[in-house]
Structures are given as structure tokens and as C-alpha cells.
Design an enzyme around this catalytic site. Sequence first.
Site, mmCIF file in Angstrom:
data_model
loop_
_atom_site.group_PDB
_atom_site.id
_atom_site.type_symbol
_atom_site.label_atom_id
_atom_site.label_comp_id
_atom_site.label_asym_id
_atom_site.label_seq_id
_atom_site.Cartn_x
_atom_site.Cartn_y
_atom_site.Cartn_z
ATOM 1 N N SER A 124 -7.032 5.159 -7.707
ATOM 2 C CA SER A 124 -7.581 4.454 -6.542
ATOM 3 C C SER A 124 -8.808 5.140 -5.959
ATOM 4 O O SER A 124 -8.913 6.380 -5.959
ATOM 5 C CB SER A 124 -6.486 4.398 -5.462
ATOM 6 O OG SER A 124 -7.033 4.044 -4.220
ATOM 7 N N GLU A 126 -9.171 5.554 -3.010
ATOM 8 C CA GLU A 126 -8.689 6.390 -1.903
ATOM 9 C C GLU A 126 -8.729 7.873 -2.286
ATOM 10 O O GLU A 126 -8.676 8.737 -1.416
ATOM 11 C CB GLU A 126 -7.269 5.989 -1.507
ATOM 12 C CG GLU A 126 -7.191 4.720 -0.683
ATOM 13 C CD GLU A 126 -7.827 4.854 0.707
ATOM 14 O OE1 GLU A 126 -7.434 5.761 1.452
ATOM 15 O OE2 GLU A 126 -8.723 4.063 1.027
ATOM 16 N N TYR A 148 -1.086 8.946 0.683
ATOM 17 C CA TYR A 148 -1.244 8.034 -0.459
ATOM 18 C C TYR A 148 -2.360 8.531 -1.379
ATOM 19 O O TYR A 148 -2.201 8.608 -2.602
ATOM 20 C CB TYR A 148 -1.548 6.616 0.043
ATOM 21 C CG TYR A 148 -1.993 5.668 -1.043
ATOM 22 C CD1 TYR A 148 -1.069 5.050 -1.882
ATOM 23 C CD2 TYR A 148 -3.353 5.394 -1.244
ATOM 24 C CE1 TYR A 148 -1.484 4.182 -2.893
ATOM 25 C CE2 TYR A 148 -3.778 4.533 -2.245
ATOM 26 C CZ TYR A 148 -2.842 3.927 -3.073
ATOM 27 O OH TYR A 148 -3.255 3.077 -4.072
HETATM 28 P P1 NAP Z 1 1.441 -3.975 -4.436
HETATM 29 O O1 NAP Z 1 1.155 -5.426 -4.269
HETATM 30 O O2 NAP Z 1 1.868 -3.172 -3.263
HETATM 31 O O3 NAP Z 1 2.555 -3.844 -5.586
HETATM 32 C C1 NAP Z 1 3.242 -2.637 -5.810
HETATM 33 C C2 NAP Z 1 4.301 -2.865 -6.860
HETATM 34 O O4 NAP Z 1 5.008 -1.622 -7.083
HETATM 35 C C3 NAP Z 1 5.376 -3.902 -6.459
HETATM 36 O O5 NAP Z 1 5.702 -4.667 -7.598
HETATM 37 C C4 NAP Z 1 6.553 -3.018 -6.085
HETATM 38 O O6 NAP Z 1 7.810 -3.638 -6.251
HETATM 39 C C5 NAP Z 1 6.395 -1.900 -7.102
HETATM 40 N N1 NAP Z 1 7.161 -0.702 -6.744
HETATM 41 C C6 NAP Z 1 7.071 0.021 -5.611
HETATM 42 N N2 NAP Z 1 7.943 1.049 -5.631
HETATM 43 C C7 NAP Z 1 8.605 0.958 -6.817
HETATM 44 C C8 NAP Z 1 9.636 1.717 -7.422
HETATM 45 N N3 NAP Z 1 10.176 2.776 -6.815
HETATM 46 N N4 NAP Z 1 10.064 1.357 -8.659
HETATM 47 C C9 NAP Z 1 9.555 0.260 -9.275
HETATM 48 N N5 NAP Z 1 8.573 -0.505 -8.739
HETATM 49 C C10 NAP Z 1 8.113 -0.161 -7.524
HETATM 50 O O7 NAP Z 1 0.164 -3.211 -5.060
HETATM 51 P P2 NAP Z 1 -1.111 -3.824 -5.805
HETATM 52 O O8 NAP Z 1 -2.161 -4.131 -4.793
HETATM 53 O O9 NAP Z 1 -0.685 -4.841 -6.774
HETATM 54 O O10 NAP Z 1 -1.639 -2.526 -6.569
HETATM 55 C C11 NAP Z 1 -1.160 -2.200 -7.874
HETATM 56 C C12 NAP Z 1 -1.400 -0.719 -8.136
HETATM 57 O O11 NAP Z 1 -2.794 -0.428 -8.054
HETATM 58 C C13 NAP Z 1 -0.727 0.230 -7.150
HETATM 59 O O12 NAP Z 1 -0.379 1.395 -7.849
HETATM 60 C C14 NAP Z 1 -1.818 0.544 -6.154
HETATM 61 O O13 NAP Z 1 -1.571 1.791 -5.537
HETATM 62 C C15 NAP Z 1 -3.021 0.576 -7.076
HETATM 63 N N6 NAP Z 1 -4.303 0.238 -6.485
HETATM 64 C C16 NAP Z 1 -4.442 -0.925 -5.801
HETATM 65 C C17 NAP Z 1 -5.684 -1.260 -5.293
HETATM 66 C C18 NAP Z 1 -5.889 -2.564 -4.559
HETATM 67 O O14 NAP Z 1 -6.926 -2.699 -3.887
HETATM 68 N N7 NAP Z 1 -4.992 -3.526 -4.680
HETATM 69 C C19 NAP Z 1 -6.790 -0.404 -5.502
HETATM 70 C C20 NAP Z 1 -6.592 0.757 -6.215
HETATM 71 C C21 NAP Z 1 -5.356 1.075 -6.735
HETATM 72 P P3 NAP Z 1 8.499 -4.494 -5.058
HETATM 73 O O15 NAP Z 1 7.945 -5.871 -5.188
HETATM 74 O O16 NAP Z 1 9.943 -4.374 -5.376
HETATM 75 O O17 NAP Z 1 8.119 -3.846 -3.760
HETATM 76 O O1 F7E Z 2 -7.397 -1.191 4.955
HETATM 77 C C1 F7E Z 2 -9.104 -1.024 8.252
HETATM 78 C C2 F7E Z 2 -8.337 0.204 7.786
HETATM 79 O O2 F7E Z 2 -4.965 -1.498 4.500
HETATM 80 C C3 F7E Z 2 -8.778 -1.352 4.757
HETATM 81 C C4 F7E Z 2 -4.727 -0.416 -0.923
HETATM 82 O O3 F7E Z 2 -4.683 -1.429 -1.908
HETATM 83 O O4 F7E Z 2 -7.097 -0.204 -1.149
HETATM 84 C C5 F7E Z 2 -6.067 -0.460 -0.213
HETATM 85 O O5 F7E Z 2 -6.053 0.513 0.808
HETATM 86 C C6 F7E Z 2 -9.545 -0.854 5.982
HETATM 87 C C7 F7E Z 2 -9.080 0.520 6.502
HETATM 88 O O6 F7E Z 2 -6.581 -1.141 2.582
HETATM 89 C C8 F7E Z 2 -6.760 -2.960 10.199
HETATM 90 O O7 F7E Z 2 -8.399 1.236 8.758
HETATM 91 C C9 F7E Z 2 -8.778 -2.214 10.430
HETATM 92 O O8 F7E Z 2 -10.199 1.311 6.798
HETATM 93 O O9 F7E Z 2 -6.583 -3.278 3.744
HETATM 94 P P1 F7E Z 2 -6.309 -1.854 3.964
HETATM 95 P P2 F7E Z 2 -6.884 0.370 2.165
HETATM 96 O O10 F7E Z 2 -6.314 1.341 3.117
HETATM 97 O O11 F7E Z 2 -8.333 0.462 1.864
HETATM 98 C C10 F7E Z 2 -7.027 1.066 -1.808
HETATM 99 C C11 F7E Z 2 -8.164 1.157 -2.787
HETATM 100 C C12 F7E Z 2 -5.699 1.333 -2.392
HETATM 101 O O12 F7E Z 2 -5.584 2.022 -3.399
HETATM 102 C C13 F7E Z 2 -4.513 0.936 -1.583
HETATM 103 O O13 F7E Z 2 -3.347 0.847 -2.401
HETATM 104 O O14 F7E Z 2 -9.324 -1.769 7.054
HETATM 105 N N1 F7E Z 2 -8.353 -1.836 9.207
HETATM 106 N N2 F7E Z 2 -7.817 -2.904 11.059
HETATM 107 C C14 F7E Z 2 -7.103 -2.285 9.025
HETATM 108 N N3 F7E Z 2 -6.276 -2.186 7.962
HETATM 109 C C15 F7E Z 2 -5.049 -2.780 8.078
HETATM 110 N N4 F7E Z 2 -4.208 -2.721 7.029
HETATM 111 N N5 F7E Z 2 -4.664 -3.438 9.216
HETATM 112 C C16 F7E Z 2 -5.481 -3.570 10.302
HETATM 113 O O15 F7E Z 2 -5.114 -4.164 11.325
#
Ligand code: NAP
Ligand code: F7E
Length: 324
Positions: A124, A126, A148
Site C-alpha cells: 500500500s 500508506e 496499518y
Molecule cells: P477490504 O474491502 O477491506 O477487504 C479485505 C478482505 O480481507 C475482506 O475480504 C476480509 O474478509 C478479508 N479479511 C480480513 N481479515 C481476514 C482474516 N483474518 N482472514 C481472512 N480474510 C480476512 O479491502 P480492499 O480495499 O479490497 O483491499 C484489498 C487489499 O489491498 C487489502 O490488503 C488492503 O490493505 C490492500 N490495499 C487496498 C487499497 C485500496 O485503496 N483499496 C490500496 C492499497 C492496498 P471479511 O469480508 O470477512 O471481512
Molecule cells: O481516507 C480523510 C482521511 O479512509 C482517505 C485504504 O484502502 O487507502 C485506504 O486508506 C483520507 C484520509 O483511506 C474522513 O483522514 C477525511 O486522509 O478513505 P480513507 P486511506 O486511509 O487513504 C490506502 C492506500 C490503503 O492501503 C487502505 O487499506 O480521507 N478523511 N474525513 C476521512 N477518511 C474517512 N475514512 N472518513 C472521514 O470522515
Amino acid sequence: MSKRALITGITGQDGSYLAEFLLGKGYEVFGLVRRTSTINFSRIEHIQDQVTLIPGDMLDQTSLQTALAQCQPDEIYNLAAQSFVQTSWGQPVFTGDVTALGVTRLLDAIRHVDPTIRFYQASSSEMFGKVREVPQRETTPFYPRSPYGVAKVYGHWITINYRESYNLHATSGILFNHESPRRGMEFVTRKVTHTAARIKLGMAKELRLGNLDSQRDWGFAGDYVEAMWLMLQQESPDDYVVATGETHRVEELVQVAFDHVGLDWHDYVVQDPRFMRPAEVDLLVGDPSKAGEQLGWEPRVTFGELVRMMVESDLKLLHDSNCD
Ligand code: NAP
Ligand code: F7E
């Protein structure tokens, strides 16, 4: 013979898009699902009869080894994680156990069951946190700003370590934020689009947000899962940044969403300290040129198209559920 892929996190946003994508490529798709008291297959219910779900948990080594032995995949996509940054401050140990150590459990299961399996780790942006350079690329040093982010740095380095120690085809995709109509409601994009739609339909009066000045590089999840697959088709494992190369403020996201439903956001948005974070990341914007040159990947959906697609989907969802 069709290829076999195992997706951890298949019930999540990315897992559902990746499963669709791989089915379209003719794969036999398996998904690891953990036991919950209520079934949460809503994102995959339209393809549930085409995938095989296998019980297992990233916290449980035995279940991972059993899953691998059962489905004998050619490729594993490790998408499972506690993925919400805000929650990681409240549950830092759990986040580390699933999001960091879970990667080691899976890599070690591969090593023992079949070291020829190709492995994708969902790293990520992050990990860049307090950014050391702008834009961020594969060589940019990490400075995570949340439990995270720290857990993801561990997952990234253990992937490289197993690649180098055991010669595994283990790849890390450093993905910047990617969103979709299937995004969880707690993430800011979906919270904004869903609430804008609710306000438009008279179902809500305000939208409470944290930091409106945060900036992110937001792309469309459907585009990003293709990059995951392309990475595992390369002869050698490597690390790749996947991003749009553009950054936008949360305020801009709000503006586009409310404009789309014909409302002035200033009348509805309230800043609420509950949604502020103990530490924020700085200017996140990725340089996807390596993915472009080596994988031939590029994002298709623009920021404006993405936000409008999500608002439209939420309007329809709310309308349909009202009619039920
Ligand atoms: P998500 O919607 O939160 O999905 C997370 C998945 O992980 C869900 O299927 C969840 O299952 C499963 N999971 C959580 N804990 C588990 C456990 N102990 N054992 C088995 N499965 C488990 O996340 P996403 O947005 O699709 O992201 C997919 C991956 O990419 C994650 O690793 C995330 O950190 C990473 N990532 C996401 C982004 C983004 O912007 N979306 C960016 C960079 C990296 P349940 O349905 O049972 O909760
Ligand atoms: O926040 C700001 C908050 O929670 C984005 C995950 O998929 O992407 C995701 O992480 C920004 C932050 O995503 C609210 O402070 C303002 O600066 O949508 P977010 P994230 O933290 O960037 C990365 C790449 C991952 O890997 C993660 O798994 O938005 N913000 N107001 C808020 N965010 C939330 N959630 N809620 C608010 O009310």
C-alpha cells in the site's frame, strides 16, 4: 488446462473485482473466506456459483496450509487484511497479526505446500506515509504513519525476503487508493458518495467528515486488479507502484459528488474531530511509470468519472432499496 487462482480477501472490494477478472480470463477461482456469524458475500453473490469458497483465516496457519493443499493454485493473490487505517490505531495488535504476520503465514504455507506457486502481496501507498519524495516510486523510502502502514511495510519486506531466501515468485504491488461502488462505507470516497445520494433523496441532512485538506491519488479498483494479474504473468517477480499520478483533496471529492446531485456542499458538510487521525500522511501521489513500461498498464477511469460512477450507483442502490 485452465489456471487456478486462490484469492484471500475475495469478499472485499478488490477480491470481488479480481475474481470477476480472473473468471473472464478462464481461470478456476478459489476464495478463502473466514467464519462469520452472518454471511457477508454481497460483493460476490453474482459470481458465487462460479467460484469455490474455502474456509480459512489469515490468523490460522493450519487453515492456510489446508486451503493450499486443497485447491493447488498456480497463483495466490493475498488481498486479506484489516484494511481500514483509522481502525488500526484502536486495534494495532490485531492489525499487525492479520495484515503483517498473516503474510508470513501464507508465504510459509506456499514454501511447504508448493514453492512454484506465484504470489501477489497487496502492499500500500500508506507505507510512504510521511513522504520522502514526491511522487513516490518503487525506490522511495518508507515512513509509515499508522499501525496499518507499519504492518504493510512488514508484509512488503517479508514478501521480498521470501523471494530472496527461497526463490519464490513473490511480487509486491504498491497500490495507491482505489475505489468503486463496492468500496466499504467507512472509507471517505464511499462515505461522501453515499451520503450525497442520501441527502439528495431526503434521507440525510448532513455529512460529517474529518480532514478536508488530505490529498490522495484515487483510481478505480476495476483498473487496478488488472495490474495485479499482469504482475504475476511476468517471468520474474518484482515490485511495482500502481497509481494514477494525480492527486486530489478530500474537499474536491466532496465538490464533485455534490455537484453531480445539484447541491452546494457548503450547506451540508460538517467537520467532526471524531474523524481526524492521530497522524496523517502527506502528499500521496504515485509514479506508475514502471508499471506502464514493464506491464503495459495504465489507468482508464478518471477521478471525475470515478466519483460520478459511485454517486450514480449509490442513488440507484438507495432508490432500489426504497422500492423493495
Ligand atoms: P477490504 O474491502 O477491506 O477487504 C479485505 C478482505 O480481507 C475482506 O475480504 C476480509 O474478509 C478479508 N479479511 C480480513 N481479515 C481476514 C482474516 N483474518 N482472514 C481472512 N480474510 C480476512 O479491502 P480492499 O480495499 O479490497 O483491499 C484489498 C487489499 O489491498 C487489502 O490488503 C488492503 O490493505 C490492500 N490495499 C487496498 C487499497 C485500496 O485503496 N483499496 C490500496 C492499497 C492496498 P471479511 O469480508 O470477512 O471481512
Ligand atoms: O481516507 C480523510 C482521511 O479512509 C482517505 C485504504 O484502502 O487507502 C485506504 O486508506 C483520507 C484520509 O483511506 C474522513 O483522514 C477525511 O486522509 O478513505 P480513507 P486511506 O486511509 O487513504 C490506502 C492506500 C490503503 O492501503 C487502505 O487499506 O480521507 N478523511 N474525513 C476521512 N477518511 C474517512 N475514512 N472518513 C472521514 O470522515
